[in-house]
Write an enzyme that holds these catalytic residues in place. Structure first.
Site: not given
Length: 456
Positions: A165, A242, A245, A268, A411
């Protein structure tokens, strides 16, 4: 799971859940008797949880029921989170850590309780290892400007993948320019996943940091974080993940993965916007300089110098997002009550159904690996269909069918360039989605494709 907020009637045109055998939360009405009742054996996790999300039960201006498939961008919020926010602002709104009166004490306890909940959720050793930030982007910038500027120098290397991202790339570009460090990028395999073997070969004594996603927001693929961490630590490099997700969709254990830093976003994972968190190993956080200066992050302030508080306060300058943190704590409670393993298992099946259904559409190109016994995709598909513009697909789905998906580069422009496309459309699911949502999407997508194909 609670009722709609008192004195705040929903602006939505509420539809009635087609689930007479499931306890329906107050504030929702049932479908009319003319609608067939779903057999008990076919009731899914999505059927059970969807009544908890008021926003999903609305009729749009085109007369269609909303089908929300943009969860990789942001998730919806259950009633318990809305109530937690309302409760804070209406009953004990006050600043934290700075008052001895009742409201301040209540706010401080709720705020720090949220930190403990997040720590337990990702199995951090202690709550002090969790730093609240404005979002995951700020969390990555915190590591970049605090740890990065203090530890990187000319000749050092930072390894990333082309699938990261923008928020995991841009901060390190800036830090590399300031320190002389070099960024190295792992490319994709033929299966359109980051080449893990190439990553392993890139790691050397010059490697000081590895920055990777856990689950790709475009490819739907996941990386073997435990293995990558072990390779990184073998040369003394640090590991930043990261997890935006992954944390909302699967069991994430920072101790088992042995990562040095991990970031995620509240919005999220059923929580409010405006807050995220950084997990950092305590031995790293304790020697990192402040990212922002101001109130709360200090021990003592003199005219010529200041001393700093211990983490996490050192990295939380000023009045924090108190209500948002409390809302995140409520979201963590909600997800924990369902069970992250249950969510993960359900979404694996939903992901396979989505991918298989989309493959039935001619000229469909889905990015990332195909699901198999050994490859479990995330419940999202970024795609293109022939020469139809992704934005046209998304706009038509919304305007004509009430289906909300995302279009653009998500992104991830370097990744799209590697895939040789400018943009893609993306359908992304969460545990409150159902196979019926997928079916509605597929029928709407077929109509959309047919409409634009007729214009060619």
């Amino acid at each position: 799971m609670g009722t709609l907020l008192p004195n705040h009637p929903s602006p939505l045109k509420t539809l009635n859940p087609n689930l007479t055998s499931i306890p329906i939360r107050k504030g929702f009405k049932r479908f009319s008797s003319s609608v067939a009742v779903k057999p008990v054996q076919s009731i899914s996790l999505g059927d059970i949880t969807k009544p908890d999300f008021p926003i999903l039960h609305q009729e749009l201006e085109n007369g269609k029921k909303l089908v929300y498939l943009d969860n990789a961008a942001t998730s919806q919020k259950p009633t318990v989170v809305l109530e937690a926010l309302n409760d804070y602002y209406s009953r004990y709104n006050s600043n934290v850590h700075r008052g001895v009166h009742t409201l301040s004490d209540m706010a401080t306890n709720a705020y720090e309780s949220a930190r403990t909940k997040v720590a337990n959720f990702v199995n951090a050793p202690q709550s002090q290892d969790i730093v609240f930030t404005r979002n995951a982007t700020e969390a990555i910038n915190l590591v970049a400007y605090s740890w990065g500027l203090a530890n990187l120098k000319l000749g050092d290397e930072i390894i990333l993948t082309v699938a990261e991202h923008h928020s995991a790339i841009v901060p390190w570009q800036i830090v590399a320019q300031k320190t002389g460090a070099t960024l190295k990028f792992v490319t994709l395999t033929e299966e359109q996943v980051p080449d893990v073997l190439q990553l392993k070969e890139m790691i050397s004594k010059n490697t000081k940091l590895v920055v990777v996603h856990h689950v790709s927001n475009v490819l739907g693929s996941s990386l073997p974080i435990g293995d990558i961490t072990a390779w990184s630590h073998s040369v003394g490099a640090k590991m930043l993940v990261d997890a935006c997700q992954s944390v909302p969709h699967m069991v994430v254990d920072v101790q088992s993965l042995d990562v040095d830093f991990l970031v995620a976003s509240s919005h999220k994972m059923c929580g409010p916007t405006g807050i995220g968190f950084l997990y950092g190993k305590s031995e790293l956080l304790s020697v990192m300089p402040p990212f922002l200066g101001g109130g709360e992050m200090i021990a003592d302030v003199f005219l010529d110098h200041s001393t700093y508080a211990e983490p996490p306060s050192r990295f939380e300058a000023g009045t924090p997002a108190i209500g948002e943190a409390i809302g995140l704590g409520a979201a963590v409670d909600y997800l924990s009550e369902i069970g992250m393993q249950k969510i993960q298992d359900y979404e694996i099946g939903l992901a396979g159904y989505l991918h298989e259904s989309m493959c039935s559409i001619p000229k469909m190109r889905i990015y990332g690996p195909a699901p198999s016994r050994t490859v479990h995709r995330a419940a999202l598909c970024a795609f293109n269909v022939g020469t139809i513009q992704p934005t046209d697909i998304a706009a038509y789905l919304n305007t004509i069918h009430g289906v909300a998906i995302r279009s653009g580069h998500h992104c991830a422009q370097p990744l799209h360039r590697d895939l040789d496309v400018n943009s893609s459309a993306r359908a992304s699911l969460y545990f409150y989605n159902t196979k019926e949502d997928v079916d509605t999407f597929i029928e709407a997508l077929k109509d959309t494709v047919g409409f634009f194909s007729s214009l060619e």
